[in-house]
Design a protein around this motif. Sequence first.
Motif, PDB file in Angstrom:
ATOM      1  N   TYR A   9       1.087  -1.179   0.160  1.00 15.57           N
ATOM      2  CA  TYR A   9       0.193  -0.170  -0.462  1.00 15.57           C
ATOM      3  C   TYR A   9       1.012   1.155  -0.075  1.00 15.57           C
ATOM      4  CZ  TYR A   9      -4.768  -2.363   1.209  1.00 15.57           C
ATOM      5  OH  TYR A   9      -5.833  -2.793   0.544  1.00 15.57           O
ATOM      6  N   THR A  10       1.690   0.782   0.430  1.00 16.12           N
ATOM      7  CA  THR A  10       3.039   2.637   0.663  1.00 16.12           C
ATOM      8  C   THR A  10       2.861   2.723  -0.761  1.00 16.12           C
ATOM      9  OG1 THR A  10       3.373   1.976   3.084  1.00 16.12           O
ATOM     10  CG2 THR A  10       4.538   3.654   2.430  1.00 16.12           C
ATOM     11  N   PHE A  11       3.819   2.010  -0.928  1.00 12.31           N
ATOM     12  CA  PHE A  11       4.227   1.834  -2.385  1.00 12.31           C
ATOM     13  C   PHE A  11       3.591   2.607  -3.394  1.00 12.31           C
ATOM     14  CE2 PHE A  11       8.321  -0.588  -0.755  1.00 12.31           C
ATOM     15  CZ  PHE A  11       9.238   0.178  -1.809  1.00 12.31           C
ATOM     16  N   ILE A  12       2.097   1.319  -3.684  1.00 16.57           N
ATOM     17  CA  ILE A  12       1.315   1.956  -4.415  1.00 16.57           C
ATOM     18  C   ILE A  12       0.461   3.214  -4.500  1.00 16.57           C
ATOM     19  CG2 ILE A  12      -1.184   1.792  -5.193  1.00 16.57           C
ATOM     20  CD1 ILE A  12      -0.708  -1.323  -4.697  1.00 16.57           C
ATOM     21  N   CYS A  13       0.786   4.084  -2.653  1.00 14.59           N
ATOM     22  CA  CYS A  13       0.432   5.437  -2.751  1.00 14.59           C
ATOM     23  C   CYS A  13       1.482   5.714  -3.042  1.00 14.59           C
ATOM     24  CB  CYS A  13      -0.338   5.249  -1.427  1.00 14.59           C
ATOM     25  SG  CYS A  13      -2.063   4.368  -0.728  1.00 14.59           S
ATOM     26  N   SER A  14       2.129   6.040  -2.909  1.00 16.45           N
ATOM     27  CA  SER A  14       3.225   7.126  -3.266  1.00 16.45           C
ATOM     28  C   SER A  14       3.538   7.152  -4.573  1.00 16.45           C
ATOM     29  CB  SER A  14       4.793   6.271  -2.109  1.00 16.45           C
ATOM     30  OG  SER A  14       4.833   6.353  -0.998  1.00 16.45           O
ATOM     31  N   PHE A  15       3.351   5.811  -5.328  1.00 10.98           N
ATOM     32  CA  PHE A  15       3.428   5.616  -7.156  1.00 10.98           C
ATOM     33  C   PHE A  15       2.406   7.021  -7.591  1.00 10.98           C
ATOM     34  CE2 PHE A  15       1.375   5.025 -10.921  1.00 10.98           C
ATOM     35  CZ  PHE A  15       2.842   5.412 -12.129  1.00 10.98           C
ATOM     36  N   PHE A  16       0.713   7.235  -6.508  1.00  5.33           N
ATOM     37  CA  PHE A  16      -0.103   7.727  -7.396  1.00  5.33           C
ATOM     38  C   PHE A  16      -0.145   9.351  -6.301  1.00  5.33           C
ATOM     39  CE2 PHE A  16      -2.682   3.746  -7.487  1.00  5.33           C
ATOM     40  CZ  PHE A  16      -2.084   3.853  -8.766  1.00  5.33           C
ATOM     41  N   ILE A  17       0.929   8.693  -5.387  1.00  6.26           N
ATOM     42  CA  ILE A  17       0.668  11.307  -4.893  1.00  6.26           C
ATOM     43  C   ILE A  17       2.163  11.478  -5.638  1.00  6.26           C
ATOM     44  CG2 ILE A  17       2.061  11.546  -3.068  1.00  6.26           C
ATOM     45  CD1 ILE A  17       0.484  10.329  -0.948  1.00  6.26           C
ATOM     46  N   LEU A  18       3.174  10.420  -5.666  1.00  6.15           N
ATOM     47  CA  LEU A  18       3.858  10.970  -7.552  1.00  6.15           C
ATOM     48  C   LEU A  18       3.656  11.317  -8.722  1.00  6.15           C
ATOM     49  CD1 LEU A  18       6.685   8.863  -6.107  1.00  6.15           C
ATOM     50  CD2 LEU A  18       6.593  11.352  -5.640  1.00  6.15           C
ATOM     51  N   THR A  19       2.595  11.428  -8.939  1.00 10.91           N
ATOM     52  CA  THR A  19       2.309  11.378 -10.251  1.00 10.91           C
ATOM     53  C   THR A  19       1.476  12.176 -10.147  1.00 10.91           C
ATOM     54  OG1 THR A  19       1.509   8.617 -10.435  1.00 10.91           O
ATOM     55  CG2 THR A  19       0.184  10.084 -12.139  1.00 10.91           C
ATOM     56  N   ALA A  20       0.191  13.321  -8.852  1.00  8.26           N
ATOM     57  CA  ALA A  20      -0.839  14.018  -8.692  1.00  8.26           C
ATOM     58  C   ALA A  20       0.737  14.931  -8.686  1.00  8.26           C
ATOM     59  CB  ALA A  20      -1.417  13.920  -7.908  1.00  8.26           C
ATOM     60  N   ALA A  21       1.614  14.833  -8.150  1.00  4.50           N
ATOM     61  CA  ALA A  21       2.173  15.961  -7.840  1.00  4.50           C
ATOM     62  C   ALA A  21       3.150  16.424  -8.625  1.00  4.50           C
ATOM     63  CB  ALA A  21       3.375  15.603  -6.468  1.00  4.50           C
ATOM     64  N   TYR A  22       3.948  15.500  -9.599  1.00  6.16           N
ATOM     65  CA  TYR A  22       3.836  16.022 -11.258  1.00  6.16           C
ATOM     66  C   TYR A  22       2.105  16.243 -11.856  1.00  6.16           C
ATOM     67  CZ  TYR A  22       6.170  15.090 -15.823  1.00  6.16           C
ATOM     68  OH  TYR A  22       6.652  14.908 -17.262  1.00  6.16           O
ATOM     69  N   GLY A  23       1.636  15.703 -11.648  1.00  5.37           N
ATOM     70  CA  GLY A  23       0.562  16.281 -12.725  1.00  5.37           C
ATOM     71  C   GLY A  23      -0.071  18.211 -12.416  1.00  5.37           C
ATOM     72  N   ALA A  24       0.113  18.399 -10.608  1.00  4.91           N
ATOM     73  CA  ALA A  24      -0.089  19.757 -10.457  1.00  4.91           C
ATOM     74  C   ALA A  24       1.430  20.358 -10.569  1.00  4.91           C
ATOM     75  CB  ALA A  24       0.074  19.513  -8.946  1.00  4.91           C
ATOM     76  N   ILE A  25       2.550  20.324 -10.469  1.00  2.00           N
ATOM     77  CA  ILE A  25       2.920  21.101 -11.197  1.00  2.00           C
ATOM     78  C   ILE A  25       3.732  21.135 -12.564  1.00  2.00           C
ATOM     79  CG2 ILE A  25       6.138  20.860 -11.166  1.00  2.00           C
ATOM     80  CD1 ILE A  25       5.976  19.420  -8.766  1.00  2.00           C
ATOM     81  N   LYS A  26       2.885  19.835 -13.754  1.00  2.00           N
ATOM     82  CA  LYS A  26       3.489  20.586 -15.038  1.00  2.00           C
ATOM     83  C   LYS A  26       1.730  20.934 -14.923  1.00  2.00           C
ATOM     84  CE  LYS A  26       7.327  19.840 -15.612  1.00  2.00           C
ATOM     85  NZ  LYS A  26       8.706  19.632 -15.886  1.00  2.00           N
ATOM     86  N   GLN A  27       1.226  21.010 -14.419  1.00  2.00           N
ATOM     87  CA  GLN A  27       0.285  21.506 -14.838  1.00  2.00           C
ATOM     88  C   GLN A  27      -1.284  21.180 -15.859  1.00  2.00           C
ATOM     89  OE1 GLN A  27       0.021  25.887 -15.616  1.00  2.00           O
ATOM     90  NE2 GLN A  27       0.242  25.861 -13.386  1.00  2.00           N
TER      91      GLN A  27
END
Length: 144
Positions: A9-27
Amino acid sequence: MNLAVEIAYTFICSFFILTAAYGAIKQKRELLLFGVCFFCTIPTIAEGIAYAQDNELFHLVIAMMFFAQVIVALPINLRHDYKNKDVRDLNNKIGVTVLTVNLFQGGLVLNDYIEVPHQFGYMHFAVSLIMLYSIITSKTAVSS
């Protein structure tokens, strides 16, 4: 919680959080919503399992909150002009909703109201910060 499940769960959640962060930064709205939507499926599944184990109604309430977030944050491909004020307002309301629910859930986890490891509380706070960042950048992009 089983250690192997917790690590997965930690690895899966971290992947999704990093994906969301990348999407937010790159808009990139689709990546942001993809990360948030699939991050919210993990608590929905976990709370459903917890409800099946102890039949406490509190788990169903939390599962329904996150299921509502999954529906709201579905990364559907809508062609719209971001200059439309109604679309901007709706996106900001979705962001505030996701921010609020994740702040609430992170507080519950870190205050030991729910028997979940603390790293998941911090992950909920990370999603809240990502949504706050996306709301702020959308407001500043419109005003400039």
